[in-house]
Design an enzyme around this catalytic site. Structure first.
Site, PDB file in Angstrom:
ATOM      1  N   ARG A  23       0.841  -1.214   0.000  1.00  0.00           N
ATOM      2  CA  ARG A  23       0.000   0.000   0.000  1.00  0.00           C
ATOM      3  C   ARG A  23       0.870   1.255   0.000  1.00  0.00           C
ATOM      4  O   ARG A  23       0.973   1.955  -0.989  1.00  0.00           O
ATOM      5  CB  ARG A  23      -0.963  -0.051   1.204  1.00  0.00           C
ATOM      6  CG  ARG A  23      -2.100   0.953   1.145  1.00  0.00           C
ATOM      7  CD  ARG A  23      -1.730   2.355   1.570  1.00  0.00           C
ATOM      8  NE  ARG A  23      -1.161   2.436   2.916  1.00  0.00           N
ATOM      9  CZ  ARG A  23      -0.599   3.548   3.406  1.00  0.00           C
ATOM     10  NH1 ARG A  23      -0.520   4.649   2.675  1.00  0.00           N
ATOM     11  NH2 ARG A  23      -0.047   3.558   4.615  1.00  0.00           N
ATOM     12  N   ASP A  24       1.574   1.506   1.087  1.00  0.00           N
ATOM     13  CA  ASP A  24       2.369   2.742   1.177  1.00  0.00           C
ATOM     14  C   ASP A  24       3.493   2.711   0.138  1.00  0.00           C
ATOM     15  O   ASP A  24       3.851   3.734  -0.445  1.00  0.00           O
ATOM     16  CB  ASP A  24       2.958   2.854   2.592  1.00  0.00           C
ATOM     17  CG  ASP A  24       3.237   4.286   3.006  1.00  0.00           C
ATOM     18  OD1 ASP A  24       3.030   5.176   2.181  1.00  0.00           O
ATOM     19  OD2 ASP A  24       3.681   4.499   4.146  1.00  0.00           O
ATOM     20  N   HIS A  38       5.514   4.328  12.684  1.00  0.00           N
ATOM     21  CA  HIS A  38       5.575   4.263  11.212  1.00  0.00           C
ATOM     22  C   HIS A  38       6.642   5.263  10.761  1.00  0.00           C
ATOM     23  O   HIS A  38       6.372   6.449  10.593  1.00  0.00           O
ATOM     24  CB  HIS A  38       4.183   4.637  10.685  1.00  0.00           C
ATOM     25  CG  HIS A  38       4.036   4.611   9.201  1.00  0.00           C
ATOM     26  ND1 HIS A  38       3.343   3.624   8.531  1.00  0.00           N
ATOM     27  CD2 HIS A  38       4.444   5.469   8.235  1.00  0.00           C
ATOM     28  CE1 HIS A  38       3.332   3.861   7.244  1.00  0.00           C
ATOM     29  NE2 HIS A  38       4.000   4.986   7.028  1.00  0.00           N
ATOM     30  N   HIS A  93       9.643   6.715   8.275  1.00  0.00           N
ATOM     31  CA  HIS A  93      10.274   6.767   6.951  1.00  0.00           C
ATOM     32  C   HIS A  93      11.767   7.007   7.196  1.00  0.00           C
ATOM     33  O   HIS A  93      12.158   7.565   8.223  1.00  0.00           O
ATOM     34  CB  HIS A  93       9.635   7.865   6.094  1.00  0.00           C
ATOM     35  CG  HIS A  93       8.256   7.484   5.613  1.00  0.00           C
ATOM     36  ND1 HIS A  93       7.992   7.165   4.302  1.00  0.00           N
ATOM     37  CD2 HIS A  93       7.088   7.330   6.274  1.00  0.00           C
ATOM     38  CE1 HIS A  93       6.710   6.846   4.182  1.00  0.00           C
ATOM     39  NE2 HIS A  93       6.130   6.945   5.364  1.00  0.00           N
ATOM     40  N   CYS A 137       4.846   9.059   0.105  1.00  0.00           N
ATOM     41  CA  CYS A 137       3.443   9.489   0.139  1.00  0.00           C
ATOM     42  C   CYS A 137       3.252  10.470  -1.002  1.00  0.00           C
ATOM     43  O   CYS A 137       3.997  11.451  -1.104  1.00  0.00           O
ATOM     44  CB  CYS A 137       3.100  10.149   1.467  1.00  0.00           C
ATOM     45  SG  CYS A 137       1.395  10.765   1.474  1.00  0.00           S
ATOM     46  N   ASN A 185       9.886   3.887   3.304  1.00  0.00           N
ATOM     47  CA  ASN A 185       9.613   3.482   4.685  1.00  0.00           C
ATOM     48  C   ASN A 185      10.817   2.719   5.230  1.00  0.00           C
ATOM     49  O   ASN A 185      11.646   2.208   4.470  1.00  0.00           O
ATOM     50  CB  ASN A 185       8.431   2.514   4.716  1.00  0.00           C
ATOM     51  CG  ASN A 185       7.121   3.203   4.430  1.00  0.00           C
ATOM     52  OD1 ASN A 185       6.797   3.477   3.286  1.00  0.00           O
ATOM     53  ND2 ASN A 185       6.370   3.487   5.468  1.00  0.00           N
TER      54      ASN A 185
HETATM   55  C1  LIG Z   1     -10.762  11.927   1.003  1.00  0.00           C
HETATM   56  C2  LIG Z   1     -10.955  12.306  -0.445  1.00  0.00           C
HETATM   57  C3  LIG Z   1     -11.852  11.332  -1.145  1.00  0.00           C
HETATM   58  C4  LIG Z   1     -11.629  13.672  -0.459  1.00  0.00           C
HETATM   59  O1  LIG Z   1     -11.585  14.218  -1.778  1.00  0.00           O
HETATM   60  P1  LIG Z   1     -12.659  15.259  -2.261  1.00  0.00           P
HETATM   61  O2  LIG Z   1     -12.265  15.673  -3.641  1.00  0.00           O
HETATM   62  O3  LIG Z   1     -12.826  16.317  -1.216  1.00  0.00           O
HETATM   63  O4  LIG Z   1     -13.955  14.322  -2.341  1.00  0.00           O
HETATM   64  P2  LIG Z   1     -15.471  14.615  -2.067  1.00  0.00           P
HETATM   65  O5  LIG Z   1     -15.815  14.084  -0.719  1.00  0.00           O
HETATM   66  O6  LIG Z   1     -15.780  16.066  -2.345  1.00  0.00           O
HETATM   67  O7  LIG Z   1     -16.149  13.724  -3.207  1.00  0.00           O
HETATM   68  C5  LIG Z   1     -15.900  14.033  -4.580  1.00  0.00           C
HETATM   69  C6  LIG Z   1     -16.215  12.810  -5.436  1.00  0.00           C
HETATM   70  O8  LIG Z   1     -15.315  11.754  -5.104  1.00  0.00           O
HETATM   71  C7  LIG Z   1     -16.050  10.563  -4.804  1.00  0.00           C
HETATM   72  N1  LIG Z   1     -15.380   9.859  -3.719  1.00  0.00           N
HETATM   73  C8  LIG Z   1     -15.161  10.318  -2.471  1.00  0.00           C
HETATM   74  N2  LIG Z   1     -14.539   9.398  -1.749  1.00  0.00           N
HETATM   75  C9  LIG Z   1     -14.359   8.320  -2.538  1.00  0.00           C
HETATM   76  C10 LIG Z   1     -13.795   7.055  -2.300  1.00  0.00           C
HETATM   77  N3  LIG Z   1     -13.308   6.705  -1.105  1.00  0.00           N
HETATM   78  N4  LIG Z   1     -13.772   6.189  -3.309  1.00  0.00           N
HETATM   79  C11 LIG Z   1     -14.259   6.521  -4.523  1.00  0.00           C
HETATM   80  N5  LIG Z   1     -14.824   7.716  -4.805  1.00  0.00           N
HETATM   81  C12 LIG Z   1     -14.882   8.608  -3.803  1.00  0.00           C
HETATM   82  C13 LIG Z   1     -17.406  11.069  -4.335  1.00  0.00           C
HETATM   83  O9  LIG Z   1     -18.373  10.038  -4.485  1.00  0.00           O
HETATM   84  C14 LIG Z   1     -17.623  12.250  -5.241  1.00  0.00           C
HETATM   85  O10 LIG Z   1     -18.025  11.775  -6.529  1.00  0.00           O
HETATM   86  P3  LIG Z   1     -19.123  12.576  -7.397  1.00  0.00           P
HETATM   87  O11 LIG Z   1     -20.330  12.644  -6.499  1.00  0.00           O
HETATM   88  O12 LIG Z   1     -18.507  13.927  -7.618  1.00  0.00           O
HETATM   89  O13 LIG Z   1     -19.219  11.745  -8.618  1.00  0.00           O
HETATM   90  C15 LIG Z   1      -9.593  12.407  -1.196  1.00  0.00           C
HETATM   91  O14 LIG Z   1      -8.899  13.473  -0.656  1.00  0.00           O
HETATM   92  C16 LIG Z   1      -8.775  11.158  -1.111  1.00  0.00           C
HETATM   93  O15 LIG Z   1      -9.151  10.127  -1.644  1.00  0.00           O
HETATM   94  N6  LIG Z   1      -7.585  11.251  -0.466  1.00  0.00           N
HETATM   95  C17 LIG Z   1      -6.720  10.105  -0.276  1.00  0.00           C
HETATM   96  C18 LIG Z   1      -5.260  10.516  -0.308  1.00  0.00           C
HETATM   97  C19 LIG Z   1      -4.379   9.321  -0.014  1.00  0.00           C
HETATM   98  O16 LIG Z   1      -4.770   8.187  -0.187  1.00  0.00           O
HETATM   99  N7  LIG Z   1      -3.120   9.583   0.457  1.00  0.00           N
HETATM  100  C20 LIG Z   1      -2.204   8.553   0.788  1.00  0.00           C
HETATM  101  C21 LIG Z   1      -2.553   7.799   2.051  1.00  0.00           C
HETATM  102  S1  LIG Z   1      -2.023   8.632   3.550  1.00  0.00           S
HETATM  103  C22 LIG Z   1      -0.385   8.151   3.746  1.00  0.00           C
HETATM  104  O17 LIG Z   1       0.174   7.566   2.856  1.00  0.00           O
HETATM  105  C23 LIG Z   1       0.294   8.401   5.057  1.00  0.00           C
HETATM  106  C24 LIG Z   1       0.442   7.133   5.906  1.00  0.00           C
HETATM  107  C25 LIG Z   1      -0.920   6.531   6.250  1.00  0.00           C
HETATM  108  O18 LIG Z   1       1.169   6.141   5.194  1.00  0.00           O
HETATM  109  C26 LIG Z   1       1.177   7.425   7.226  1.00  0.00           C
HETATM  110  C27 LIG Z   1       2.380   8.372   7.122  1.00  0.00           C
HETATM  111  O19 LIG Z   1       3.441   8.015   6.584  1.00  0.00           O
HETATM  112  O20 LIG Z   1       2.218   9.505   7.597  1.00  0.00           O
END
Ligand SMILES: CC(C)(COP(=O)([O-])OP(=O)([O-])OC[C@H]1O[C@@H](n2cnc3c(N)ncnc32)[C@H](O)[C@@H]1OP(=O)([O-])[O-])[C@@H](O)C(=O)NCCC(=O)NCCSC(=O)C[C@@](C)(O)CC(=O)[O-]
Length: 316
Positions: A27-28, A219, A221, A252, A261
């Protein structure tokens, strides 16, 4: 692969006897690859990790596919690995993500908050409080369905836009995630700037606020080469869950300064030397990361993978 010259096990009384590794490579690691890895290769990667003895393997994310295109195949991937006898947590940012995950039978989900406003905006398009409000129904519905919930907290030490992150700011969001009902938290050093003293200070402040080390994973990096030192410091404070990524894959997409990581192999090597059981077959794990590196077309950054995949130590 035969692993030569494993380190001598010298147990230490101030360390746990067993550590659970939460593997995040699929995933990450893969969410940050420029090229999108084919679904079958991801599935094979996860199967090989399970075969090497990893028991918690984060499989994918049910996030918006436009935000993380590398994991847009979550629906295709998850069912192909769901029968493995390991825990397969998945990331879900909101109820839409939870519906997708529950629809495929996921039994462990993770929400992911930020200790800083800048990263909350970049990663979730929300303020810190708005993101917490978005997670609340996710956590309560998951708990009602007896699904285990992990709460990630990013930017626990430093943030690329805001600099050093004040400890009380981190403690506040950790408390909010636990109060919401998360079963465990994972403290993310998203850009790899933590050092051991900072780790000890944060864990002490959390303990004082009623967040004990037993509720926490770490966690790290490895941007500045501190991940193993930070892990050792966390273990000395009683943490027993450590996130790591096979071969040191990772980063990320919404924090450009996040590099790989902590490599699972480097962690296993250190734990073995400390006499701490992980149940992992290091030879198989190194072979898996070497295979994945060949799929990605570049060598693994893990020192242990590089040392053990040298040609004199190849399969006998
Ligand atoms: C949270 C959102 C969705 C907000 O994104 P947004 O643009 O604000 O979404 P929204 O809530 O306004 O919705 C817009 C559209 O997206 C759709 N939608 C909404 N949610 C989903 C979903 N789940 N699956 C599929 N579709 C989705 C929703 O249905 C809608 O569709 P429409 O009605 O316009 O056709 C977006 O910002 C997002 O997906 N962000 C994810 C970013 C990410 O994955 N980053 C990496 C993970 S974090 C990380 O790696 C750190 C970690 C964990 O490892 C720890 C560390 O190291 O710190």
């Amino acid at each position: 692969m035969t692993v030569p010259g494993l380190p001598m096990a010298v147990p230490s009384r101030d360390l746990p006897t067993r550590v659970r590794i939460h593997e995040v490579g699929a995933r990450d690691g893969l969410q940050n690859e420029k090229a999108t890895v084919p679904t079958e290769v991801k599935a094979e990667f996860i199967r090989r990790l399970a075969d090497a003895g990893l028991t918690t393997i984060e499989a994918t994310s049910f996030v918006h596919p436009k935000w993380v295109p590398q994991l847009a195949d979550a629906e295709a991937l998850f069912p192909t690995v769901a029968d493995l006898p390991v825990a397969l947590p998945v990331l879900v940012p909101n109820e839409r993500g939870l519906d997708r995950a529950l629809g495929l039978g996921a039994r462990r989900v993770a929400v992911f908050a930020s200790a800083t406003e800048s990263f909350a905006k970049a990663n979730l398009n929300r303020t810190v409080d708005e993101a917490l409000a978005m997670f609340e129904p996710v956590v309560s519905r998951a708990k009602a369905a007896s699904v285990h919930v992990r709460g990630y907290l990013s930017m626990c030490f430093g943030d690329p836009w805001e600099g050093a992150v004040p400890i009380p700011q981190v403690v506040k969001v950790c408390r909010a995630l636990l109060d919401m009902g998360c079963d465990e938290l994972s403290l993310g050093d998203t850009i790899g700037v933590a050092t051991p003293g900072h780790v000890v200070a944060l864990l002490a402040a959390l303990d004082e606020a009623g967040v004990p080390p037993t509720a926490l994973g770490v966690h790290f990096h490895d941007t500045y080469g501190q991940a193993l030192a930070n892990t050792l410091a966390a273990l000395q404070q009683g943490v027993t869950t450590v996130d790591a990524s096979a071969g040191g894959l990772g980063g990320c997409p919404y924090a450009k300064s996040a590099t790989g990581n902590l490599a699972t192999e480097d962690l296993v090597w250190m734990l073995r030397g400390l006499g701490i059981d992980t149940g992992i077959d290091l030879g198989r794990l190194v072979a898996t990361s070497t295979w994945m590196a060949s799929q990605l077309g570049r060598p693994s950054p893990s020192r242990t993978v590089r040392a053990l995949s040298h040609e004199d130590t190849e399969e006998h």
